[in-house]
Design a protein around this motif. Structure first.
Motif, mmCIF file in Angstrom:
data_model
loop_
_atom_site.group_PDB
_atom_site.id
_atom_site.type_symbol
_atom_site.label_atom_id
_atom_site.label_comp_id
_atom_site.label_asym_id
_atom_site.label_seq_id
_atom_site.Cartn_x
_atom_site.Cartn_y
_atom_site.Cartn_z
ATOM 1 N N LYS A 144 0.838 -1.199 0.000
ATOM 2 C CA LYS A 144 0.000 0.000 0.000
ATOM 3 C C LYS A 144 0.873 1.249 0.000
ATOM 4 C CE LYS A 144 -0.745 -0.005 5.040
ATOM 5 N NZ LYS A 144 -0.483 1.330 5.544
ATOM 6 N N ASN A 168 -0.841 4.217 1.046
ATOM 7 C CA ASN A 168 -1.730 5.058 1.846
ATOM 8 C C ASN A 168 -1.880 4.406 3.216
ATOM 9 O OD1 ASN A 168 -2.926 6.962 -0.307
ATOM 10 N ND2 ASN A 168 -3.070 4.927 -1.215
ATOM 11 N N SER A 211 -4.721 3.058 4.549
ATOM 12 C CA SER A 211 -5.582 1.880 4.483
ATOM 13 C C SER A 211 -5.044 0.843 3.500
ATOM 14 C CB SER A 211 -6.995 2.268 4.050
ATOM 15 O OG SER A 211 -7.767 1.112 3.781
ATOM 16 N N HIS A 215 -7.265 1.022 0.128
ATOM 17 C CA HIS A 215 -7.216 2.123 -0.831
ATOM 18 C C HIS A 215 -6.080 1.930 -1.835
ATOM 19 C CE1 HIS A 215 -8.067 6.108 -2.338
ATOM 20 N NE2 HIS A 215 -6.761 6.277 -2.431
ATOM 21 N N GLY A 216 -6.440 1.832 -3.108
ATOM 22 C CA GLY A 216 -5.455 1.744 -4.166
ATOM 23 C C GLY A 216 -4.751 0.404 -4.289
ATOM 24 N N SER A 245 -7.419 2.691 9.832
ATOM 25 C CA SER A 245 -7.877 3.027 8.478
ATOM 26 C C SER A 245 -8.349 1.793 7.734
ATOM 27 C CB SER A 245 -6.749 3.708 7.700
ATOM 28 O OG SER A 245 -6.397 4.930 8.305
ATOM 29 N N THR A 246 -7.624 0.694 7.878
ATOM 30 C CA THR A 246 -8.021 -0.558 7.231
ATOM 31 C C THR A 246 -9.312 -1.089 7.840
ATOM 32 O OG1 THR A 246 -5.713 -1.046 6.709
ATOM 33 C CG2 THR A 246 -7.263 -2.898 6.657
ATOM 34 N N ASP A 285 -12.249 0.895 6.455
ATOM 35 C CA ASP A 285 -12.573 0.512 5.085
ATOM 36 C C ASP A 285 -13.167 -0.896 5.013
ATOM 37 O OD1 ASP A 285 -11.867 2.947 4.048
ATOM 38 O OD2 ASP A 285 -9.990 2.261 3.143
#
Length: 194
Positions: free
Chosen positions: A102, A104, A106, A109-110, A138-139, A142
């Motif tokens: 990653k 970011n 999370s 994200h992406g 954050s993870t 999400d």
């Protein structure tokens, strides 16, 4: 809240347990303790044929893939030592594990994390890692927004900031899923997959 159940198709997702992050000073426990507890979970998940996802954060040498947003607290720069982004030896070396990089906070994200989980029929994730209030939270947010059941092994997490860790564990995580200890997750996993 105590843990109630683990779905038959649950995955373990370990956040940023890589050389450079595990070596940082963390609270309320050292990174080595987080790795040790996560290793116990990875062994159990693998023995039951359940996915283990090892997430790392990394950036291009020129920082071109780093988050560009303006913040009050500027990042320290992107000059990282060689090998800082390598998953620690205690967790790596298993060819069946899913690896996610990653850029970011999370892990969703992406990345292709959601696709990897859905293709395997995963409905629940158990989270561990560093830092509790950043990558893990954050993870978890999400994962909740994506419709996964979320379990947080709170004694297999740490943060650079003890107050931020406590805020995530006490105030945020109960709104996103169920919290418990590594031992409780292992006990429930053994019962679910007996």
């Amino acid at each position: 809240m105590s843990l109630t159940t683990l779905d038959p198709r649950t995955a373990l997702v370990a956040i940023d347990l890589q050389n450079g992050i595990v070596a940082m000073p963390t609270q309320p426990r050292p990174g080595a303790e987080v790795v040790s507890r996560t290793a116990a979970l990875t062994d159990a998940f693998r023995s039951h044929g359940l996915p283990v996802v090892l997430v790392r954060v990394s950036f291009a040498p020129d920082g071109a893939d780093a988050v560009p947003g303006r913040t009050e607290r500027q990042p320290r720069g992107l000059a990282f030592p060689e090998g800082w982004d390598v998953v620690v030896d205690d967790l790596s070396g298993h060819p069946g594990d899913i690896r996610v990089t990653k850029h970011n906070w999370s892990a969703f994200h992406g990345t292709d994390l959601d696709v990897q989980l859905r293709r395997r029929g995963i409905t629940q994730i158990v989270l561990t890692g560093i830092a509790t209030s950043i990558g893990v939270e954050s993870t978890a947010r999400d994962a909740y927004a994506h419709g996964y059941h979320v379990t947080l092994a709170t004694d297999a997490m740490a943060d650079a900031d003890g107050e931020a860790h406590a805020n995530s564990v006490e105030r945020v995580f109960p709104r996103l899923g169920e919290t418990g200890t590594t031992a409780e997750v292992l006990e429930l996993l053994a019962k679910t997959h007996a």
